[in-house]
Design an enzyme around this catalytic site. Structure first.
Site, PDB file in Angstrom:
ATOM      1  N   GLY A 212      88.278  58.024  75.163  1.00  0.00           N
ATOM      2  CA  GLY A 212      87.249  58.167  76.180  1.00  0.00           C
ATOM      3  C   GLY A 212      87.603  57.613  77.547  1.00  0.00           C
ATOM      4  CB  SER A 213      90.709  57.147  79.519  1.00  0.00           C
ATOM      5  OG  SER A 213      91.320  58.410  79.570  1.00  0.00           O
TER       6      SER A 213
ATOM      7  CG  HIS B 120      93.482  72.101  79.184  1.00  0.00           C
ATOM      8  ND1 HIS B 120      93.526  72.020  77.804  1.00  0.00           N
ATOM      9  CD2 HIS B 120      94.659  72.639  79.575  1.00  0.00           C
ATOM     10  CE1 HIS B 120      94.682  72.509  77.379  1.00  0.00           C
ATOM     11  NE2 HIS B 120      95.391  72.894  78.440  1.00  0.00           N
TER      12      HIS B 120
HETATM   13  C1  GRF Z   1      92.561  64.211  78.009  1.00  0.00           C
HETATM   14  O1  GRF Z   1      93.925  64.403  78.215  1.00  0.00           O
HETATM   15  C2  GRF Z   1      91.792  65.479  78.297  1.00  0.00           C
HETATM   16  O2  GRF Z   1      92.373  66.237  79.311  1.00  0.00           O
HETATM   17  C3  GRF Z   1      91.891  66.210  76.987  1.00  0.00           C
HETATM   18  O3  GRF Z   1      91.764  65.208  76.013  1.00  0.00           O
HETATM   19  C4  GRF Z   1      92.213  63.961  76.547  1.00  0.00           C
HETATM   20  C5  GRF Z   1      91.096  62.980  76.376  1.00  0.00           C
HETATM   21  O4  GRF Z   1      91.487  61.676  76.731  1.00  0.00           O
HETATM   22  N1  GRF Z   1      90.887  67.246  76.911  1.00  0.00           N
HETATM   23  P1  GRF Z   1      90.407  60.543  76.856  1.00  0.00           P
HETATM   24  O5  GRF Z   1      89.736  60.403  75.495  1.00  0.00           O
HETATM   25  O6  GRF Z   1      89.446  60.913  77.930  1.00  0.00           O
HETATM   26  O7  GRF Z   1      91.204  59.306  77.211  1.00  0.00           O
END
Ligand code: GRF
Length: 217
Positions: free
Chosen positions: A14-15, A111
């Site tokens: 969830g960054s 994405h």
């Molecule tokens: C990110 O790279 C986003 O682009 C993809 O999944 C990943 C999620 O990362 N859809 P986080 O959980 O938000 O750190």
């Protein structure tokens, strides 16, 4: 006018959710997160939401008989919370056609590639293996066909000669955290105009200079 009510579905760390939480902490930002949903009860991002006092819903998709049933539970919870825009942020689950249609033009995704190149999973490795000289990230409206839909904003990063999937992913993630809050702001402020399957940004300024990779000698 009130702030746009967001739901952020996640499956992992969830960054990107954190980037949205941080943006929403500014009272002048035109959106607020009213619900975080995870399909993984142990997703790290849930703690981020709880820490910020955001209501969470942890669903285990294994508890449901079908994708349609699971998606209906999500829609019900989101409507209860008055959600106006769904911001998928690393939600690693295919969505039913009904769900995608229900939230048509009210659901966006981030994405980690420059769409329409490199759809699906493991896209950083795919870009390196292809020999692409740039990659980046895209925020787009969600359509049923995976990783398609009108593009709102993109950021490009160079692919370095010694990159691994992890180093490239880290470089892209820095840009994700900038463009996701910006995309939500553009939508919330009514600056994204949909012209069929194309998103235009109202009063868009031209972006700055080009970048060339490998650099000119
Ligand atoms: C990110 O790279 C986003 O682009 C993809 O999944 C990943 C999620 O990362 N859809 P986080 O959980 O938000 O750190």
């Amino acid at each position: 006018m009130g702030r746009l009510k967001l739901c952020v579905p996640i499956s992992g760390g969830g960054s990107n959710l954190q980037a949205l939480i941080d943006a929403c902490a500014d009272p002048t930002y035109p959106a607020e997160i009213v619900l975080v949903i995870s399909n993984k009860p142990d997703a790290g991002g849930l703690a981020r939401a709880e820490k910020s006092g955001i209501p969470i819903l942890a669903l285990n998709h294994k508890d449901y008989n079908s994708r349609a049933e699971f998606d209906q539970v999500m829609t019900y919870a989101m409507e209860e919370a008055g959600v106006e825009l769904v911001c998928l942020a690393g939600f690693l689950r295919l969505l039913s056609e009904e769900f995608v249609n229900h939230w048509h033009n009210r659901m966006i995704n981030i994405h980690p590639s420059l769409l329409p190149s490199f759809k699906g999973l493991h896209v950083q490795k795919a870009a390196i293996d292809y020999g692409a000289k740039f990659s980046g990230c895209t925020v787009h409206y969600v359509r049923f066909e995976m990783d398609t839909g009108p593009i709102i904003i993109q950021a490009a990063v160079p692919i370095h000669p010694d990159d691994t999937a992890d180093t490239l992913a880290a470089r892209i993630l820095i840009e994700e955290h900038k463009i996701y809050p910006e995309a939500v702001r553009l939508v919330a402020e009514g600056k994204v105009r949909l012209d069929g399957e194309r998103a235009d940004i109202i009063n868009n300024r031209p972006a700055s200079a080009s970048i060339i990779n490998p650099p000119l000698a």
